[in-house]
Design an enzyme around this catalytic site. Structure first.
Site, short mmCIF file in Angstrom:
data_model
loop_
_atom_site.label_atom_id
_atom_site.label_comp_id
_atom_site.label_asym_id
_atom_site.label_seq_id
_atom_site.Cartn_x
_atom_site.Cartn_y
_atom_site.Cartn_z
N HIS A 128 20.15 25.49 -62.73
CA HIS A 128 18.74 25.14 -62.78
C HIS A 128 17.98 25.70 -61.60
O HIS A 128 16.81 26.05 -61.71
CB HIS A 128 18.58 23.63 -62.86
N ASP A 131 20.92 58.71 -80.31
CA ASP A 131 21.90 59.42 -81.15
C ASP A 131 21.23 60.41 -82.08
O ASP A 131 21.76 61.49 -82.32
CB ASP A 131 22.73 58.41 -81.96
C1 PEP Z 1 20.31 54.97 -80.01
O1 PEP Z 1 21.24 55.66 -80.44
O2 PEP Z 1 19.15 55.38 -79.85
C2 PEP Z 1 20.54 53.56 -79.65
C3 PEP Z 1 19.54 52.76 -79.34
O3 PEP Z 1 21.80 53.12 -79.62
P1 PEP Z 1 22.85 53.45 -78.46
O4 PEP Z 1 22.11 54.07 -77.31
O5 PEP Z 1 23.48 52.15 -78.13
O6 PEP Z 1 23.79 54.39 -79.15
MG MG Z 2 23.06 54.82 -81.11
#
Ligand code: PEP
Ligand code: MG
Length: 588
Positions: free
Chosen positions: A198, A462
């Site tokens: 807390h 990605d």
């Molecule tokens: C992405 O690929 O943009 C994403 C948010 O996932 P991570 O970075 O965890 O692969």
């Molecule tokens: Mg990703």
């Protein structure tokens, strides 16, 4: 100016603890020691009088706590002050009251010794709990115990400290925290206490920097010593050098400048000048970041990367562990939503397979690995469902590349729902299911895929790597990892339109959304919401509030016609100039 690393490396007056509440403060220390109570164990003769005394002291303690509760409500609002309501409930617990009275009658001992004994038993039970949260609560109950004992001893509660100091103590109870606000305390350092204590929660609500869990700090610091608290990094400087003071004075100045320009936006929406609102959510990797989600007024969590739990624990959490983690987080956020992403294992993330894959990024990763290991996937689905009773959880599947992965995942979710119903376990029957669109095949199929789910989130980290065929972690080809490449801009546009045709909301949760340069373009491309690192939320909001949706649409339309990253960037720079937008980033 020297960097933090140099400052730390060259000094031995620095002590580290848990960065419990952010902020920096320089000031004089005040050692706050609790009196050690002497408990009278004597035998008594007048039992009925002792019971009356006990009841009176209980009532008095309740009145005192009610006062603290009302000050707390003024200082930090009803929701946070509920901590004291919980303490009042303990004082009202009929079972505790009757067991104490029964023992006074039976054992004929001073009520204070029995109160001390009974409440300590209560605390002991909490200390044995597995959750750190419960252990922390046990420490807080000291306050109630000591309050009743003092009232039985008819002694006044010692409550004076110096003004404008940094409090250094073994442990701080919630009531202490409220007391300190009267004396304009500047920050706290304690020996005990963690992120969920807390003392930490209240420090964050009151916006006071705090470093907790600093080993033996009450033996190291003396009252009136000069102290610096760096609540961002969990550092305490005792009698700092001139260089350290200069470094932190500059930091404080810089923080004040940033905060002044961002604070006025706190309760304002992320809305363009012509009234188009974007929902800003936060990405969370570790649960410690949650306070930033709250202080920076995110609408909720748009991406919770659950594979990080495995990193944190060093092992796979089982169903029960996961249920606890997700429930805890959902409760802390309630009523704001929590988007839990299924484990994205594989690629360059957490390893699962014994053998090496030649191309891990193109291998058994995300949903592929989950469907190949249904036991693991089922455990996670069941945990997510169990934690969803308050209806503020959404579930998102990563690395979708074909329709069968959506269908198979949904089938598994349905099976788990049936199991839980048969087991009479409650969950949100209408939990929203979404997918990450981060693989080119999913981008091309966006509309078809969106028709099967409740929401879509674009993972540009990605998506860029797979569209550009560039390993996102490889420096040699980093120059090709271009978020403003026309292929990326056009693909995002394609995903947004496809998803919207399927009546699906579209969010973006890749790092691109936190790039100040990309924000107007993404607004113009019609994304409904962004999910970004909580620390950059205020800056993103500031930018969104400085241009019109109409102009952003023009910008997006222009960029969709251009054929190189350079041309797109030039057009964006021009947009920033025309709209007089500063490109400052939040640098904490
Ligand atoms: C992405 O690929 O943009 C994403 C948010 O996932 P991570 O970075 O965890 O692969
Ligand atoms: Mg990703």
């Amino acid at each position: 100016m020297r960097g933090l690393k140099q400052i730390i490396e060259s000094s031995d007056n620095i002590h580290t603890g848990i960065a419990a509440a952010p902020g920096i403060v320089i000031g004089k220390a005040y050692i706050y020691r609790k009196e050690i109570l002497n408990i009278n164990q004597d035998v008594i003769e007048d039992v009925e009088n002792a019971i009356v005394l006990f009841r009176e002291s209980l009532e008095k303690s309740k009145k005192e706590l009610l006062k603290v509760f009302s000050v707390a409500k003024d200082q930090m609002g009803e929701k946070r002050a509920a901590i004291f309501e919980a303490q009042l409930m303990i004082l009202d617990d009929p079972f505790l009251k009757s067991s104490i009275e029964e023992r006074i009658r039976k054992e004929k001992r001073q009520p204070e010794s029995i109160v001390h004994d009974e409440i300590s038993k209560y605390q002991q039970m909490m200390k044995m709990a597995h959750e750190s949260y419960m252990k922390e609560r046990a420490l807080d109950i000291d306050d109630i115990k000591n309050r009743i004992v003092k009232n039985l001893q008819k002694r006044r509660w010692e409550s004076k400290i110096s003004n404008d100091v940094i409090v250094v103590s073994d442990h701080i109870t919630p009531a202490d925290t409220i007391l300190f606000t009267k004396f304009n305390v500047k920050g706290y350092i304690t020996v005990y206490g963690g992120l969920t204590s807390h003392a930490a929660i209240l420090a964050r609500s009151l916006d006071l920097p705090a470093v907790l869990g600093v080993h033996k700090i009450t033996e190291i610091i003396k009252t009136d010593d000069n102290v610096i608290i760096d609540g961002f990094h969990g550092l305490v400087y005792v009698n700092p050098t001139e260089k350290q003071i200069e470094f932190y004075t500059n930091k404080i100045k810089h923080l004040e400048e940033i905060n002044a320009s961002l604070a006025e936006l706190h309760d304002k929406p992320a809305m363009t000048t012509d009234g188009h609102e974007i929902d800003l959510y936060a990405n969370v990797d570790v649960s410690g970041e949650v306070h930033l989600v709250i202080t920076n007024r995110a609408k909720g969590i748009g991406l919770y990367r659950t594979e990080q739990i495995i990193e944190e624990l060093g092992e796979f959490p089982d169903e029960d562990q996961q249920t606890k983690i997700y429930s805890n987080l959902a409760t802390r956020l309630y009523p704001q939503p929590l988007t839990i992403r299924a484990f994205d294992i594989g690629g360059d993330k957490v390893k699962f397979l014994d053998h090496e894959e030649a191309n891990p990024f193109l291998g058994l990763r995300g949903v592929r690995l989950l469907l190949a290991n249904p036991k693991l996937f089922r455990e996670q689905i069941r945990a997510v469902l169990k934690a969803s009773i308050n209806k503020n959880i959404l579930f998102m599947i990563p690395m979708i590349s074909s329709i069968h992965e959506i269908i198979d995942s949904k089938n598994l979710i349905e099976e788990c729902k049936k199991e839980l119903t048969a087991e009479k376990i409650q969950f949100d029957k209408n939990i929203q299911i979404g997918i990450m669109v981060e693989v080119p095949s999913a981008a091309v199929m966006a509309q078809d895929f969106a028709e099967l789910v409740d929401f879509v989130s674009i993972g540009t980290n990605d998506l860029i790597q797979y569209i550009m065929a560039v390993d996102r972690g490889n420096d040699v080809v980093a120059y090709l990892y271009q978020e403003f490449h026309p292929a990326i801009v056009r693909t995002i546009n394609y995903i947004v339109h496809g998803s919207k045709r399927a009546n699906c909301k579209v969010s973006i949760c890749g790092e691109m959304a936190a790039d100040t340069l990309a924000i107007p373009l993404l607004v113009g491309l019609d994304l409904d919401s962004f999910s970004i690192s909580p620390a950059v939320l205020p800056t993103a909001k500031k930018i969104i509030r400085s241009f019109s949706y109409e102009k952003a649409k023009e910008l997006a339309n222009d960029c969709l016609q251009l054929n190189s990253q350079e041309k797109i960037l030039k057009r964006i720079e021009q947009f920033f100039k025309e709209n007089n937008i500063q490109r400052t980033r939040n640098i904490l």
